[in-house]
Design a protein around this motif. Sequence first.
Motif, PDB file in Angstrom:
ATOM      1  N   LEU A  11      29.178  53.817  88.171  1.00  0.00           N
ATOM      2  CA  LEU A  11      29.041  53.617  89.611  1.00  0.00           C
ATOM      3  C   LEU A  11      27.995  52.522  89.805  1.00  0.00           C
ATOM      4  CD1 LEU A  11      29.485  54.245  92.570  1.00  0.00           C
ATOM      5  CD2 LEU A  11      27.962  56.211  92.347  1.00  0.00           C
ATOM      6  N   ILE A  12      28.430  51.331  90.216  1.00  0.00           N
ATOM      7  CA  ILE A  12      27.528  50.177  90.252  1.00  0.00           C
ATOM      8  C   ILE A  12      27.011  49.849  91.642  1.00  0.00           C
ATOM      9  CG2 ILE A  12      28.394  49.123  88.135  1.00  0.00           C
ATOM     10  CD1 ILE A  12      30.165  47.318  89.905  1.00  0.00           C
ATOM     11  N   ALA A  13      27.639  50.392  92.690  1.00  0.00           N
ATOM     12  CA  ALA A  13      27.157  50.072  94.043  1.00  0.00           C
ATOM     13  C   ALA A  13      27.806  50.984  95.066  1.00  0.00           C
ATOM     14  CB  ALA A  13      27.450  48.608  94.397  1.00  0.00           C
ATOM     15  N   HIS A  14      27.151  51.103  96.205  1.00  0.00           N
ATOM     16  CA  HIS A  14      27.682  51.734  97.409  1.00  0.00           C
ATOM     17  C   HIS A  14      27.892  50.616  98.424  1.00  0.00           C
ATOM     18  CE1 HIS A  14      27.467  54.024 101.225  1.00  0.00           C
ATOM     19  NE2 HIS A  14      27.938  55.038 100.515  1.00  0.00           N
ATOM     20  N   ARG A  15      28.896  50.752  99.255  1.00  0.00           N
ATOM     21  CA  ARG A  15      29.198  49.682 100.218  1.00  0.00           C
ATOM     22  C   ARG A  15      27.974  49.251 101.026  1.00  0.00           C
ATOM     23  NH1 ARG A  15      34.603  48.626 101.083  1.00  0.00           N
ATOM     24  NH2 ARG A  15      36.086  50.228 100.415  1.00  0.00           N
ATOM     25  N   SER A  16      27.124  50.212 101.361  1.00  0.00           N
ATOM     26  CA  SER A  16      25.959  49.885 102.179  1.00  0.00           C
ATOM     27  C   SER A  16      24.997  48.948 101.458  1.00  0.00           C
ATOM     28  CB  SER A  16      25.222  51.166 102.579  1.00  0.00           C
ATOM     29  OG  SER A  16      24.708  51.826 101.435  1.00  0.00           O
ATOM     30  N   MET A  17      25.088  48.866 100.121  1.00  0.00           N
ATOM     31  CA  MET A  17      24.223  47.978  99.360  1.00  0.00           C
ATOM     32  C   MET A  17      24.727  46.537  99.394  1.00  0.00           C
ATOM     33  SD  MET A  17      23.840  50.619  96.142  1.00  0.00           S
ATOM     34  CE  MET A  17      22.820  49.588  95.094  1.00  0.00           C
ATOM     35  N   LEU A  18      25.998  46.351  99.750  1.00  0.00           N
ATOM     36  CA  LEU A  18      26.589  45.012  99.734  1.00  0.00           C
ATOM     37  C   LEU A  18      26.478  44.293 101.063  1.00  0.00           C
ATOM     38  CD1 LEU A  18      29.902  45.651  97.743  1.00  0.00           C
ATOM     39  CD2 LEU A  18      27.621  45.136  96.878  1.00  0.00           C
ATOM     40  N   GLY A  19      26.425  45.026 102.165  1.00  0.00           N
ATOM     41  CA  GLY A  19      26.516  44.355 103.453  1.00  0.00           C
ATOM     42  C   GLY A  19      27.915  43.769 103.628  1.00  0.00           C
ATOM     43  N   ILE A  20      28.050  42.803 104.524  1.00  0.00           N
ATOM     44  CA  ILE A  20      29.330  42.137 104.772  1.00  0.00           C
ATOM     45  C   ILE A  20      29.145  40.642 104.511  1.00  0.00           C
ATOM     46  CG2 ILE A  20      31.152  41.637 106.455  1.00  0.00           C
ATOM     47  CD1 ILE A  20      30.991  44.559 105.733  1.00  0.00           C
ATOM     48  N   ASN A  21      30.028  40.103 103.653  1.00  0.00           N
ATOM     49  CA  ASN A  21      30.015  38.666 103.343  1.00  0.00           C
ATOM     50  C   ASN A  21      28.655  38.186 102.838  1.00  0.00           C
ATOM     51  OD1 ASN A  21      32.762  38.208 104.024  1.00  0.00           O
ATOM     52  ND2 ASN A  21      32.211  38.155 106.195  1.00  0.00           N
ATOM     53  N   LYS A  22      28.040  39.017 101.977  1.00  0.00           N
ATOM     54  CA  LYS A  22      26.761  38.655 101.370  1.00  0.00           C
ATOM     55  C   LYS A  22      26.865  38.815  99.853  1.00  0.00           C
ATOM     56  CE  LYS A  22      23.953  40.170 105.307  1.00  0.00           C
ATOM     57  NZ  LYS A  22      22.869  41.106 105.759  1.00  0.00           N
ATOM     58  N   PRO A  23      26.578  37.767  99.097  1.00  0.00           N
ATOM     59  CA  PRO A  23      26.608  37.912  97.631  1.00  0.00           C
ATOM     60  C   PRO A  23      25.574  38.931  97.149  1.00  0.00           C
ATOM     61  CG  PRO A  23      26.547  35.594  98.276  1.00  0.00           C
ATOM     62  CD  PRO A  23      26.261  36.387  99.513  1.00  0.00           C
ATOM     63  N   HIS A  24      25.973  39.750  96.196  1.00  0.00           N
ATOM     64  CA  HIS A  24      25.102  40.794  95.651  1.00  0.00           C
ATOM     65  C   HIS A  24      25.162  40.698  94.137  1.00  0.00           C
ATOM     66  CE1 HIS A  24      23.190  44.801  95.418  1.00  0.00           C
ATOM     67  NE2 HIS A  24      24.012  45.017  94.405  1.00  0.00           N
ATOM     68  N   LYS A  25      24.026  40.486  93.506  1.00  0.00           N
ATOM     69  CA  LYS A  25      23.982  40.329  92.059  1.00  0.00           C
ATOM     70  C   LYS A  25      23.698  41.662  91.380  1.00  0.00           C
ATOM     71  CE  LYS A  25      21.299  38.150  88.357  1.00  0.00           C
ATOM     72  NZ  LYS A  25      20.113  37.335  88.030  1.00  0.00           N
ATOM     73  N   LEU A  26      24.383  41.903  90.249  1.00  0.00           N
ATOM     74  CA  LEU A  26      24.057  43.046  89.414  1.00  0.00           C
ATOM     75  C   LEU A  26      24.334  42.693  87.967  1.00  0.00           C
ATOM     76  CD1 LEU A  26      26.804  44.678  88.302  1.00  0.00           C
ATOM     77  CD2 LEU A  26      26.916  45.330  90.702  1.00  0.00           C
TER      78      LEU A  26
END
Length: 317
Positions: A11-26
């Motif tokens: 489990l690498i992320a929850h939607r709330s961690m991504l926002g909308i149209n925002k790059p998210h690095k992991l």
Amino acid sequence: METILPGAPWLIAHRSMLGINKPHKLSLHGQDYVLWQDGQGEVFALDNVCPHMQAPLSEGWICNERNTIACPFHALEFDGRGRLYQSGKVGVQPLAIPLELIVKGDCIWTYGSLTAKIPVPDLMEKVSHGMSFLGVAGEKSIQGTFLDNLPINYDYNHQNGTHRQLFGIKANRIPLFEQEGYWAKVVQELERDDATFDDIRRNRAVLLSPKTYTGTLEYAFPTLTTFKTRFPLGEILQVHVLYPETETATKTFVLVYAKFNRPVFKPLLQRSMLSAVATVVEQDTRAIETSYPRQPAKIRLPNEEIMFHAEKLYREW
């Protein structure tokens, strides 16, 4: 790096961690990825390396009208399959490598593009049914191997020291331990000391904790630990997540849910609950990062067979 527990779902992320149209690095298994979510809720992931001059795509931006990610160096655009968008056309072959994702509700899982050994667990859906999502707390990269981090969620004695001031636990009983395959369940009965004024000042969430309470923990090895308990105003659920970033770093975050007897309590208690969970993670992190390299234990404490069970699953994977 050598893949840790190949074929495990992470489990690498929850939607709330991504926002909308925002790059998210992991990072997973030593590889960096960029994730993003569009306005329709579709989630995409690519290797974080631009195939032109190796810029980190996570430093770029999302082009909403085309749902592409733009490289920060030269504004080259790639769609969710890694294909180059240029002059109004999308290429046939992917140039940036996509990461295969499995999206279940608001949770984003992956096998790291490896063959699955065990299915994505349905534990979260079961334990969070009927509860409201409060938020993500304690997102951290912990300096320590995955095996260094794994036992702490199975260690029922460390709150006597690590969390002594936070919760004031004076008695700890484990009346139930069940396990079947990669699932396990533990019932924990805890007794607390009376909260002092300083305790309340440091952590207002202690006002919500009864003197004696029962917590139910369930595990979906290797990534999930859920902790659910009742308090005077309702129920709280913590979902602790672990996955290996590198050989020596482990990512953790906690999804927090609650069910209040009266909805009016949610905005009043949400911040203090998330803050208390974040403090637990900080204390666990310090315990892991300040420990010396692991050696065979010369002392045995009660209920450690549960911890040994988790390590056995790891070593026999």
